[in-house]
Design an enzyme around this catalytic site. Structure first.
Site, PDB file in Angstrom:
ATOM      1  N   LYS A   1      -5.085  -9.281  -6.938  1.00 24.28           N
ATOM      2  CA  LYS A   1      -6.335  -9.473  -6.202  1.00 24.28           C
ATOM      3  C   LYS A   1      -7.382  -8.441  -6.640  1.00 24.28           C
ATOM      4  CE  LYS A   1      -6.150  -7.200  -2.090  1.00 24.28           C
ATOM      5  NZ  LYS A   1      -6.059  -6.846  -0.716  1.00 24.28           N
TER       6      LYS A   1
ATOM      7  N   LYS B   1     -10.696  -2.559  -4.370  1.00 22.56           N
ATOM      8  CA  LYS B   1     -11.359  -1.266  -4.566  1.00 22.56           C
ATOM      9  C   LYS B   1     -10.394  -0.242  -5.140  1.00 22.56           C
ATOM     10  CE  LYS B   1     -13.804  -1.983  -0.286  1.00 22.56           C
ATOM     11  NZ  LYS B   1     -13.973  -1.649   1.108  1.00 22.56           N
TER      12      LYS B   1
ATOM     13  N   LYS C   1       0.815  -1.213   0.000  1.00 22.93           N
ATOM     14  CA  LYS C   1       0.000   0.000   0.000  1.00 22.93           C
ATOM     15  C   LYS C   1       0.850   1.266   0.000  1.00 22.93           C
ATOM     16  CE  LYS C   1      -4.386  -1.612   1.764  1.00 22.93           C
ATOM     17  NZ  LYS C   1      -5.418  -1.516   2.772  1.00 22.93           N
TER      18      LYS C   1
HETATM   19  P1  TYM Z   1     -10.955  -4.769   3.582  1.00 22.22           P
HETATM   20  O1  TYM Z   1     -11.924  -3.668   3.846  1.00 22.22           O
HETATM   21  O2  TYM Z   1      -9.838  -4.517   2.636  1.00 22.22           O
HETATM   22  O3  TYM Z   1     -11.725  -6.045   3.078  1.00 22.22           O
HETATM   23  C1  TYM Z   1     -12.847  -6.551   3.774  1.00 22.22           C
HETATM   24  C2  TYM Z   1     -12.833  -8.074   3.741  1.00 22.22           C
HETATM   25  O4  TYM Z   1     -12.865  -8.531   2.375  1.00 22.22           O
HETATM   26  C3  TYM Z   1     -11.806  -9.451   2.138  1.00 22.22           C
HETATM   27  N1  TYM Z   1     -11.343  -9.280   0.753  1.00 22.22           N
HETATM   28  C4  TYM Z   1     -11.268 -10.285  -0.135  1.00 22.22           C
HETATM   29  N2  TYM Z   1     -11.571 -11.604  -0.036  1.00 22.22           N
HETATM   30  C5  TYM Z   1     -11.384 -12.367  -1.157  1.00 22.22           C
HETATM   31  N3  TYM Z   1     -10.918 -11.854  -2.330  1.00 22.22           N
HETATM   32  C6  TYM Z   1     -10.597 -10.543  -2.470  1.00 22.22           C
HETATM   33  N4  TYM Z   1     -10.158 -10.057  -3.626  1.00 22.22           N
HETATM   34  C7  TYM Z   1     -10.779  -9.688  -1.331  1.00 22.22           C
HETATM   35  N5  TYM Z   1     -10.579  -8.360  -1.114  1.00 22.22           N
HETATM   36  C8  TYM Z   1     -10.932  -8.136   0.167  1.00 22.22           C
HETATM   37  C9  TYM Z   1     -10.723  -9.050   3.136  1.00 22.22           C
HETATM   38  O5  TYM Z   1      -9.830 -10.107   3.388  1.00 22.22           O
HETATM   39  C10 TYM Z   1     -11.550  -8.692   4.355  1.00 22.22           C
HETATM   40  O6  TYM Z   1     -11.895  -9.847   5.089  1.00 22.22           O
HETATM   41  N6  TYM Z   1      -7.926  -4.830   7.579  1.00 22.22           N
HETATM   42  C11 TYM Z   1      -9.216  -5.234   7.078  1.00 22.22           C
HETATM   43  C12 TYM Z   1     -10.382  -4.725   7.907  1.00 22.22           C
HETATM   44  C13 TYM Z   1     -10.272  -4.971   9.374  1.00 22.22           C
HETATM   45  C14 TYM Z   1     -10.519  -6.210  10.037  1.00 22.22           C
HETATM   46  C15 TYM Z   1     -10.372  -5.918  11.416  1.00 22.22           C
HETATM   47  C16 TYM Z   1     -10.822  -7.482   9.596  1.00 22.22           C
HETATM   48  C17 TYM Z   1      -9.999  -4.047  10.326  1.00 22.22           C
HETATM   49  N7  TYM Z   1     -10.063  -4.607  11.538  1.00 22.22           N
HETATM   50  C18 TYM Z   1     -10.524  -6.913  12.368  1.00 22.22           C
HETATM   51  C19 TYM Z   1     -10.986  -8.481  10.572  1.00 22.22           C
HETATM   52  C20 TYM Z   1     -10.840  -8.189  11.926  1.00 22.22           C
HETATM   53  C21 TYM Z   1      -9.391  -4.710   5.653  1.00 22.22           C
HETATM   54  O7  TYM Z   1      -8.805  -3.750   5.283  1.00 22.22           O
HETATM   55  O8  TYM Z   1     -10.361  -5.340   4.962  1.00 22.22           O
END
Ligand code: TYM
Length: 335
Positions: free
Chosen positions: A198, A201, A114
């Site tokens: 992957k 967004k 990132k």
């Molecule tokens: P974020 O907002 O990037 O994504 C949310 C969830 O979607 C999953 N994800 C995917 N799964 C499969 N294929 C993909 N291409 C894909 N893109 C995203 C992510 O793995 C995630 O589960 N750091 C985290 C948010 C967070 C969090 C937490 C998660 C903050 N605190 C505590 C679990 C527990 C994030 O940025 O997810």
């Protein structure tokens, strides 16, 4: 044995896409319906580790909450709230900043990706993002965390932080060491334009992803234009090695059809991508059209959504406050 408590979070930084849906939110709903105690968080504090337009952040928080509800999350069964309304997250994150080691954070690949080449100019928040994530989970003594594959390393760090805190403050088992739930055929959905990246967004081309808000024509167009290769669909899984685009489309189909990759290969082996793409578009539309309609309906009820988040935050606060209080005492803070 401690009771199962599920926690997960999603950043409100834009429309949810198919990766978020299949890798995370659909699993959230399954866990909720399996009767686990579930807490799902819109992680707005994480969102601002990259600058967000304040109006858009607010709107995105509403929209992602609407998407949660449209996918089947219910406030009667899950706690749904936004992170910044519950102060335990930031307070515990500070304590964890003092527990985690710089060497641990330096290994985080997502920060490197990132921050890119201009690392000196990344926010400090982006660097210590994983300690806030550990605080999210541990502030509730969560035991299970459903996420996509990309969050695996952050979950490992959370486990290390829990163990080190317990050890540093002589409080064995105070923070449970949480289990990641990274299962199924959709833990890593790839870009429609490049099967080695992957679905995300932040990818500039909207053609690279299916958004939950896409209409049926856009879904068909994006799948029709999705990158493929010149070969026919094989019969064996091993033959998908080095064919990431084929593997991705077949994986999405398998997940939506609730079947294995092997069954999907059996169904399409020997045919060209046109047939797979047609069938995949139909499946996607039948899954996403009702969600899309529901999101639109919910967006006309903003006050209702704001109230769900307020209520959820109150409930989240009630659970996390005593845990934070105990952590403060263990650290030695005077009341
Ligand atoms: P974020 O907002 O990037 O994504 C949310 C969830 O979607 C999953 N994800 C995917 N799964 C499969 N294929 C993909 N291409 C894909 N893109 C995203 C992510 O793995 C995630 O589960 N750091 C985290 C948010 C967070 C969090 C937490 C998660 C903050 N605190 C505590 C679990 C527990 C994030 O940025 O997810």
């Amino acid at each position: 044995m401690a009771k199962k408590l599920v926690f997960s979070g999603v950043q409100p930084t834009g429309n949810l896409h198919l990766g978020n849906y299949l890798g995370a939110v659909k699993r959230f709903v399954e866990l909720q319906d399996a009767d686990a105690m579930c807490i799902y968080c819109l992680v707005d504090l994480h969102a601002i580790t990259n600058w967000q337009n304040p109006k858009e952040l607010r709107q995105n928080t509403i929209e992602v909450t609407a998407a949660f509800l449209a996918c089947g999350l219910r406030k009667e069964h899950s706690i749904i709230f936004n992170q910044s309304q519950v102060t335990a997250h930031t307070e515990l994150a500070w304590i964890f900043n003092c527990v985690a080691r710089i060497g641990w954070l330096n290994r985080m690949t997502q920060f490197k990706e990132k921050a890119g080449k201009n690392r000196e100019n990344a926010s400090l928040g982006l660097y210590c993002y994983p300690t806030l994530m550990a605080a999210d989970i541990l502030a509730y003594h969560a035991t299970h965390v459903p996420v996509g594959e990309d969050q695996k390393q952050h979950l490992e760090l959370t486990r290390d932080i829990a163990a080190k805190f317990n050890n540093d403050f002589n409080a064995p088992d105070f923070f449970p060491v949480p289990e990641p739930i990274i299962e199924g055929t959709a833990t890593r959905i790839m870009s429609l334009r490049d099967g080695t990246k992957k679905m995300s967004k932040s990818e500039t081309s909207d053609m690279s992803r299916i958004n939950l808000t896409d209409d049926n024509d856009s879904i068909r167009k994006k799948i029709q234009k999705a990158k493929t290769d010149p070969f026919e669909i094989p019969s064996e899984k091993e033959e998908l090695v080095d064919r990431p685009e084929a593997e991705n489309l077949l994986g999405i189909y398998a997940t939506l059809a609730n079947q294995s990759i092997e069954q999907t290969l059996e169904q399409f082996s020997g045919s060209d991508f046109k047939k797979l793409k047609g069938a995949l578009s139909d499946l996607l539309i039948s899954e996403l059209e009702p969600i899309n309609k529901e999101i639109k309906k919910l967006l006309d009820q903003e006050a209702y959504i704001v109230e769900i988040l307020r209520e959820g935050s109150e409930r989240a606060d009630q659970i996390s406050r005593p845990i934070l209080e105990e952590a403060r005492q263990l650290v030695g803070f005077l009341k």
